[in-house]
Design a protein around this motif. Sequence first.
Motif, short mmCIF file in Angstrom:
data_model
loop_
_atom_site.label_atom_id
_atom_site.label_comp_id
_atom_site.label_asym_id
_atom_site.label_seq_id
_atom_site.Cartn_x
_atom_site.Cartn_y
_atom_site.Cartn_z
N LYS A 1 0.85 -1.19 0.00
CA LYS A 1 0.00 0.00 0.00
C LYS A 1 0.89 1.24 0.00
O LYS A 1 1.92 1.26 0.66
CB LYS A 1 -0.89 0.03 1.24
CG LYS A 1 -2.05 -0.91 1.16
CD LYS A 1 -2.92 -0.76 2.38
CE LYS A 1 -4.10 -1.70 2.31
NZ LYS A 1 -4.95 -1.58 3.48
N PHE A 2 0.48 2.24 -0.75
CA PHE A 2 1.13 3.54 -0.87
C PHE A 2 2.45 3.51 -1.65
O PHE A 2 3.13 4.51 -1.74
CB PHE A 2 1.34 4.19 0.51
CG PHE A 2 0.09 4.21 1.34
CD1 PHE A 2 -1.00 4.95 0.95
CD2 PHE A 2 -0.01 3.45 2.49
CE1 PHE A 2 -2.17 4.96 1.70
CE2 PHE A 2 -1.16 3.44 3.25
CZ PHE A 2 -2.25 4.20 2.85
N SER B 1 -0.24 2.84 -4.97
CA SER B 1 -1.17 1.72 -4.84
C SER B 1 -2.03 1.88 -3.59
O SER B 1 -1.54 2.26 -2.53
CB SER B 1 -0.40 0.41 -4.76
OG SER B 1 -1.30 -0.67 -4.62
N ARG B 2 -3.30 1.56 -3.72
CA ARG B 2 -4.20 1.52 -2.56
C ARG B 2 -4.30 0.10 -2.02
O ARG B 2 -4.99 -0.15 -1.04
CB ARG B 2 -5.59 2.01 -2.96
CG ARG B 2 -5.62 3.48 -3.33
CD ARG B 2 -7.04 3.98 -3.52
NE ARG B 2 -7.76 3.26 -4.54
CZ ARG B 2 -8.01 3.70 -5.76
NH1 ARG B 2 -7.57 4.88 -6.12
NH2 ARG B 2 -8.70 2.97 -6.61
N HIS B 3 -3.64 -0.84 -2.69
CA HIS B 3 -3.73 -2.25 -2.33
C HIS B 3 -2.33 -2.84 -2.24
O HIS B 3 -1.39 -2.33 -2.82
CB HIS B 3 -4.52 -3.03 -3.39
CG HIS B 3 -5.84 -2.41 -3.70
ND1 HIS B 3 -6.94 -2.52 -2.89
CD2 HIS B 3 -6.24 -1.65 -4.75
CE1 HIS B 3 -7.95 -1.87 -3.42
NE2 HIS B 3 -7.55 -1.33 -4.55
#
Length: 102
Positions: free
Chosen positions: A58-59, A76-78
């Motif tokens: 994430k991030f 990225s959020r995932h």
Amino acid sequence: SPSLWLSSNGVGEARQSPFAVQRRHKSIVPFPLAQTGEGIAECEVVRWFIKEGDTVEKFQPICEVQSDKANIEITSRHEGVIKTVCFKPGDIAEVGKTLVEI
């Protein structure tokens, strides 16, 4: 995996341990291009910081896009493994379209 448990009468009984950790099968998550600014409907993909098969957190930065107003680093959020990169550098991505599948 099943383990052997002894019942009160001393006879072994095979069943799943209540403490067993089960693997979760994660599904593929589409990661779309989010709205990058008011009135912006599309962006050009400038470059990728990842490739198919890479693991991302994430991030973590995944790409850079350019709108008519600014260059923007997309994070990225995932977390997971990049399954598919949907655009090449130079391609135009519309807001809401999938950039990558994780």
